[in-house]
Design a protein around this motif. Structure first.
Motif, mmCIF file in Angstrom:
data_model
loop_
_atom_site.group_PDB
_atom_site.id
_atom_site.type_symbol
_atom_site.label_atom_id
_atom_site.label_comp_id
_atom_site.label_asym_id
_atom_site.label_seq_id
_atom_site.Cartn_x
_atom_site.Cartn_y
_atom_site.Cartn_z
ATOM 1 N N ARG A 61 -6.693 -2.863 -5.804
ATOM 2 C CA ARG A 61 -5.782 -2.712 -4.667
ATOM 3 C C ARG A 61 -5.485 -3.930 -4.218
ATOM 4 O O ARG A 61 -4.543 -4.119 -3.602
ATOM 5 C CB ARG A 61 -6.566 -1.626 -3.866
ATOM 6 C CG ARG A 61 -5.791 -1.433 -2.459
ATOM 7 C CD ARG A 61 -6.479 -0.572 -1.528
ATOM 8 N NE ARG A 61 -6.446 1.008 -2.273
ATOM 9 C CZ ARG A 61 -5.554 1.961 -2.236
ATOM 10 N NH1 ARG A 61 -4.468 1.601 -1.593
ATOM 11 N NH2 ARG A 61 -5.800 2.815 -2.848
ATOM 12 N N PHE B 252 0.720 -0.952 0.015
ATOM 13 C CA PHE B 252 -0.047 -0.022 -0.048
ATOM 14 C C PHE B 252 0.752 1.311 -0.048
ATOM 15 O O PHE B 252 0.434 2.317 -0.848
ATOM 16 C CB PHE B 252 -0.937 -0.083 1.090
ATOM 17 C CG PHE B 252 -1.975 1.320 1.436
ATOM 18 C CD1 PHE B 252 -2.933 1.318 0.558
ATOM 19 C CD2 PHE B 252 -1.369 2.281 2.272
ATOM 20 C CE1 PHE B 252 -3.625 2.607 0.555
ATOM 21 C CE2 PHE B 252 -2.003 3.585 2.511
ATOM 22 C CZ PHE B 252 -3.141 3.653 1.860
ATOM 23 N N SER C 232 0.953 4.463 -2.339
ATOM 24 C CA SER C 232 0.620 5.723 -1.910
ATOM 25 C C SER C 232 1.832 6.867 -1.931
ATOM 26 O O SER C 232 1.487 8.079 -1.565
ATOM 27 C CB SER C 232 0.045 5.609 -0.611
ATOM 28 O OG SER C 232 0.806 5.127 0.388
ATOM 29 N N THR D 244 -9.423 0.377 -6.028
ATOM 30 C CA THR D 244 -8.401 0.458 -6.935
ATOM 31 C C THR D 244 -7.064 1.122 -6.454
ATOM 32 O O THR D 244 -6.951 2.064 -5.221
ATOM 33 C CB THR D 244 -8.792 1.488 -8.288
ATOM 34 O OG1 THR D 244 -8.975 2.713 -7.988
ATOM 35 C CG2 THR D 244 -10.108 0.715 -8.928
ATOM 36 N N ILE D 245 -6.070 1.193 -7.074
ATOM 37 C CA ILE D 245 -4.891 2.226 -6.607
ATOM 38 C C ILE D 245 -4.913 3.536 -7.011
ATOM 39 O O ILE D 245 -3.833 4.131 -6.724
ATOM 40 C CB ILE D 245 -3.552 1.270 -7.163
ATOM 41 C CG1 ILE D 245 -3.460 1.291 -8.890
ATOM 42 C CG2 ILE D 245 -3.462 -0.208 -6.659
ATOM 43 C CD1 ILE D 245 -2.285 0.928 -9.599
#
Length: 366
Positions: free
Chosen positions: A348, A18, A22, A52-53
């Motif tokens: 994600r 993650f 990010s 989603t990313i």
């Protein structure tokens, strides 16, 4: 240090993944709506935020329903002004009226990051749009300034197709078209440099295949011997790097190599007409899967190592009402019911693509 349990290890790895998405260059998606079967903007906003990313979205208008749907999501937005409005927006009064109608009701609840004035105007070749772009960019920036301090973080740009180079040269020798270098691109880049706004480009290796001798593997990041640039002594393992370095070299030749580059559109169609060897699931999965890994890694290019490129994949959905060949309707990562068209790595918590390219994987070091 005591050993970790399987659950602790899983949570640690999940957090690492993650954080990877990010904390690096923004990766977004183009949300087109030329279809009669799409979910509501609110459903789309919830899907992008939760599944989603993507941390940013680009739309091709200023649809108020879409802008309201993304309010308070934390997702940044790029909105687009149609080409036909460019000449009028050179007028300061018209620019202020546009900001009052299309930006003030939504920002900052909806985090509008960029306003793209027009789309691929050099490709379309309308002199009024080309000549009017810089005056419109200046007027719109001034209108944002006058609207108040909360609007001054919005940057003005314009997305350019890559028909802007003179000849078909290697990246290190690329130059902007002679007829537009001094009269158009220099003032555009000067505007970006002065306003700390990005030069937005739409690099599509899919549309460059004839230029690249139909080398599909090179275009979709598969392992190939690469293309050698004898001037820079760099070898290019994929077409996207070549297009980005052409842009950088042409910008640098005019003295603007320090201007940021944003990838406004890039992608690959998953279906095409009979005889279209390029459009297809495998090629789309390879291109977009490698693209996501590359952007997230921050690997940069041969001439711009370790440089991060904010990138907007084209597109979120297949759009069944788009005119033209079958491929035009099939650029989406997702079907209208949010199911993936293929595995791209955009979900994600979804499966990751098996890219099968150890050479590239080692290069980007994800």
């Amino acid at each position: 240090m005591k050993s970790l349990t399987s659950l602790q290890l899983f949570l640690l790895l999940s957090t690492t993944v993650f954080n990877l998405f990010s904390s690096t260059a923004a990766i977004g998606v183009n949300y087109g709506m030329v279809a009669d079967n799409l979910p509501s903007p609110t459903e789309v906003a919830n899907f992008i935020k939760s599944k989603t990313i993507f941390d940013s979205v680009k739309i091709f208008d200023t649809n108020p329903n879409v802008l309201r749907a993304f309010a308070n999501t934390g997702i940044t937005m790029t909105v687009t002004i149609p080409n036909g409005e460019i000449p009028n927006l050179a007028n300061e009064g018209a620019a202020s009226a546009w900001v009052n109608a299309n930006i003030q009701p939504f920002h900052p609840q909806t985090k509008i990051k960029y306003i793209s004035i027009g789309n691929e105007i050099v490709l379309l070749g309308n002199p009024a749009h080309i000549n009017g772009l810089v005056p419109a960019m200046i007027a719109l920036t001034e209108a944002l300034r006058k609207a108040g301090p909360q609007f001054q973080d919005i940057k003005v740009t314009s997305a350019h197709a890559l028909n802007m180079f003179q000849g078909l040269t290697v990246p290190s020798l690329a130059r902007f078209r002679v007829d537009l270098a001094e009269t158009f691109f220099k003032p555009v880049l000067q505007f970006h440099q002065q306003n700390k706004s990005p030069f937005m480009i739409n690099p599509y290796p899919y549309f460059e295949l004839n230029v690249m001798s139909d080398n599909i593997d090179y275009a979709v990041f598969r392992k190939t011997p690469g293309v050698f640039d004898p001037t820079s002594k760099k070898t290019y393992s994929n077409a996207l790097d070549s297009l980005l370095d052409k842009t950088y070299t042409a910008m640098s030749a005019l003295g603007f190599g320090d201007v940021d580059i944003v990838i406004g559109e890039t992608g690959w169609p998953s279906l095409g007409d009979p005889g279209n060897k390029a459009a297809g699931m495998d090629n789309a999965a390879s291109y977009n899967g490698h693209l996501i890994r590359k952007i997230v890694s921050g690997a940069g290019t041969p001439l711009m190592p370790n440089r991060k490129f904010e990138t907007y994949i084209f597109a979120l959905f297949n759009e069944n009402q788009k005119p033209g060949p079958i491929a035009e309707k099939n650029w989406g990562l997702f079907q209208p019911d949010f199911s993936p068209v293929y595995t791209s790595g955009a979900l994600r918590d979804g499966p990751q693509p098996n890219l099968g390219n150890p050479g590239f994987d080692a290069e980007v070091k994800v």
